[in-house]
Design a protein around this motif. Sequence first.
Motif, mmCIF file in Angstrom:
data_model
loop_
_atom_site.group_PDB
_atom_site.id
_atom_site.type_symbol
_atom_site.label_atom_id
_atom_site.label_comp_id
_atom_site.label_asym_id
_atom_site.label_seq_id
_atom_site.Cartn_x
_atom_site.Cartn_y
_atom_site.Cartn_z
ATOM 1 N N MET A 1 29.743 47.864 -47.651
ATOM 2 C CA MET A 1 30.164 46.878 -48.617
ATOM 3 C C MET A 1 29.322 47.000 -49.873
ATOM 4 O O MET A 1 28.130 47.280 -49.806
ATOM 5 N N GLN A 2 29.939 46.775 -50.961
ATOM 6 C CA GLN A 2 29.254 46.810 -52.248
ATOM 7 C C GLN A 2 28.944 45.383 -52.694
ATOM 8 O O GLN A 2 29.824 44.534 -52.734
ATOM 9 N N ILE A 3 27.682 45.120 -52.986
ATOM 10 C CA ILE A 3 27.265 43.816 -53.503
ATOM 11 C C ILE A 3 27.571 43.773 -55.000
ATOM 12 O O ILE A 3 27.264 44.718 -55.729
ATOM 13 N N LEU A 4 28.164 42.698 -55.467
ATOM 14 C CA LEU A 4 28.457 42.522 -56.886
ATOM 15 C C LEU A 4 27.313 41.755 -57.542
ATOM 16 O O LEU A 4 27.080 40.591 -57.222
ATOM 17 N N GLN A 5 26.581 42.422 -58.431
ATOM 18 C CA GLN A 5 25.430 41.825 -59.084
ATOM 19 C C GLN A 5 25.313 42.379 -60.497
ATOM 20 O O GLN A 5 24.714 43.426 -60.710
ATOM 21 N N PRO A 6 25.901 41.695 -61.493
ATOM 22 C CA PRO A 6 25.748 42.162 -62.872
ATOM 23 C C PRO A 6 24.264 42.269 -63.244
ATOM 24 O O PRO A 6 23.465 41.391 -62.899
ATOM 25 N N ALA A 7 23.900 43.329 -63.913
ATOM 26 C CA ALA A 7 22.495 43.607 -64.247
ATOM 27 C C ALA A 7 21.854 42.479 -65.051
ATOM 28 O O ALA A 7 20.671 42.178 -64.876
ATOM 29 N N GLU A 8 22.622 41.840 -65.918
ATOM 30 C CA GLU A 8 22.038 40.804 -66.777
ATOM 31 C C GLU A 8 21.953 39.429 -66.102
ATOM 32 O O GLU A 8 21.413 38.492 -66.668
ATOM 33 N N TRP A 9 22.489 39.303 -64.887
ATOM 34 C CA TRP A 9 22.421 38.033 -64.166
ATOM 35 C C TRP A 9 21.182 37.981 -63.296
ATOM 36 O O TRP A 9 20.776 38.981 -62.700
ATOM 37 N N GLY A 14 19.222 33.974 -51.336
ATOM 38 C CA GLY A 14 19.882 33.526 -50.123
ATOM 39 C C GLY A 14 21.377 33.729 -50.075
ATOM 40 O O GLY A 14 22.021 33.304 -49.115
ATOM 41 N N PHE A 15 21.973 34.364 -51.085
ATOM 42 C CA PHE A 15 23.399 34.664 -51.064
ATOM 43 C C PHE A 15 23.692 35.724 -52.107
ATOM 44 O O PHE A 15 22.810 36.115 -52.870
ATOM 45 N N SER A 16 24.913 36.223 -52.123
ATOM 46 C CA SER A 16 25.376 37.167 -53.138
ATOM 47 C C SER A 16 26.494 36.508 -53.922
ATOM 48 O O SER A 16 27.203 35.648 -53.407
ATOM 49 N N HIS A 17 26.680 36.944 -55.172
ATOM 50 C CA HIS A 17 27.788 36.423 -55.968
ATOM 51 C C HIS A 17 29.123 36.926 -55.417
ATOM 52 O O HIS A 17 30.129 36.224 -55.495
ATOM 53 N N GLY A 18 29.139 38.128 -54.885
ATOM 54 C CA GLY A 18 30.376 38.683 -54.341
ATOM 55 C C GLY A 18 30.132 40.014 -53.671
ATOM 56 O O GLY A 18 29.074 40.632 -53.839
ATOM 57 N N VAL A 19 31.105 40.442 -52.887
ATOM 58 C CA VAL A 19 31.069 41.761 -52.241
ATOM 59 C C VAL A 19 32.444 42.389 -52.346
ATOM 60 O O VAL A 19 33.454 41.691 -52.508
ATOM 61 N N VAL A 20 32.467 43.700 -52.229
ATOM 62 C CA VAL A 20 33.720 44.445 -52.145
ATOM 63 C C VAL A 20 33.731 45.134 -50.787
ATOM 64 O O VAL A 20 32.788 45.848 -50.445
ATOM 65 N N ALA A 21 34.765 44.883 -49.997
ATOM 66 C CA ALA A 21 34.970 45.565 -48.717
ATOM 67 C C ALA A 21 36.230 46.403 -48.872
ATOM 68 O O ALA A 21 37.291 45.873 -49.193
ATOM 69 N N PRO A 68 26.156 40.407 -37.702
ATOM 70 C CA PRO A 68 25.828 39.710 -38.941
ATOM 71 C C PRO A 68 25.998 40.585 -40.180
ATOM 72 O O PRO A 68 26.283 40.080 -41.267
ATOM 73 N N GLU A 69 25.852 41.887 -40.022
ATOM 74 C CA GLU A 69 26.004 42.798 -41.154
ATOM 75 C C GLU A 69 27.435 42.872 -41.676
ATOM 76 O O GLU A 69 27.692 43.374 -42.764
ATOM 77 N N HIS A 70 28.391 42.338 -40.907
ATOM 78 C CA HIS A 70 29.795 42.369 -41.304
ATOM 79 C C HIS A 70 30.250 41.094 -42.014
ATOM 80 O O HIS A 70 31.375 41.030 -42.493
ATOM 81 N N VAL A 71 29.397 40.074 -42.078
ATOM 82 C CA VAL A 71 29.770 38.811 -42.722
ATOM 83 C C VAL A 71 29.908 39.034 -44.228
ATOM 84 O O VAL A 71 29.002 39.559 -44.875
ATOM 85 N N VAL A 72 31.075 38.656 -44.758
ATOM 86 C CA VAL A 72 31.319 38.816 -46.194
ATOM 87 C C VAL A 72 31.473 37.470 -46.914
ATOM 88 O O VAL A 72 31.553 37.445 -48.138
ATOM 89 N N ARG A 73 31.508 36.364 -46.166
ATOM 90 C CA ARG A 73 31.631 35.055 -46.819
ATOM 91 C C ARG A 73 31.251 33.941 -45.844
ATOM 92 O O ARG A 73 31.609 33.968 -44.681
ATOM 93 N N LEU A 74 30.505 32.964 -46.363
ATOM 94 C CA LEU A 74 30.158 31.756 -45.621
ATOM 95 C C LEU A 74 30.552 30.547 -46.457
ATOM 96 O O LEU A 74 30.341 30.533 -47.668
#
Length: 132
Positions: A1-9, A14-21, A68-74
């Motif tokens: 999965m790719q974590i979505l994290q704009p460089a300027e943010w 404790g969480f990610s803004h988004g992921v791509v599966a 747990p490594e497969h969780v993409v949203r809580l």
Amino acid sequence: MQILQPAEWKKPRGFSHGVVAEGPGRWVVLAGQTGGDEAGNYAPDMAAQVGTALKRIIKLLGEAGAGPEHVVRLTWYLTSRSEYEAAGAGIGAAWKETLGRNFPPSTLLYIAGLVDERAKVEIEVTAFVPGA
């Protein structure tokens, strides 16, 4: 999965803004899990209930061949902001024990109550298990 994290943010804690599966795989969607144990008993404190809910989630993921490594949203539903804030260290320990270093996108909501009035937390999960 790719974590979505704009460089300027600022990187969230404790969480990610988004992921791509992407690609073939299986989606696992769990109903909200509360902090009640197998006998239907609830600990009186928020951290213990979160720990129980997270253990229930890991058990259900295991039934689906996921972890747990497969969780993409809580999505968290909590009945008390002050109890949640006071339980930070215990919740962090429960997270580390069950989800480890996985910090998927999360939404946290404070609500008036849950179906079982003893429940202080309910957590919904979506997971993606990549296929071969």
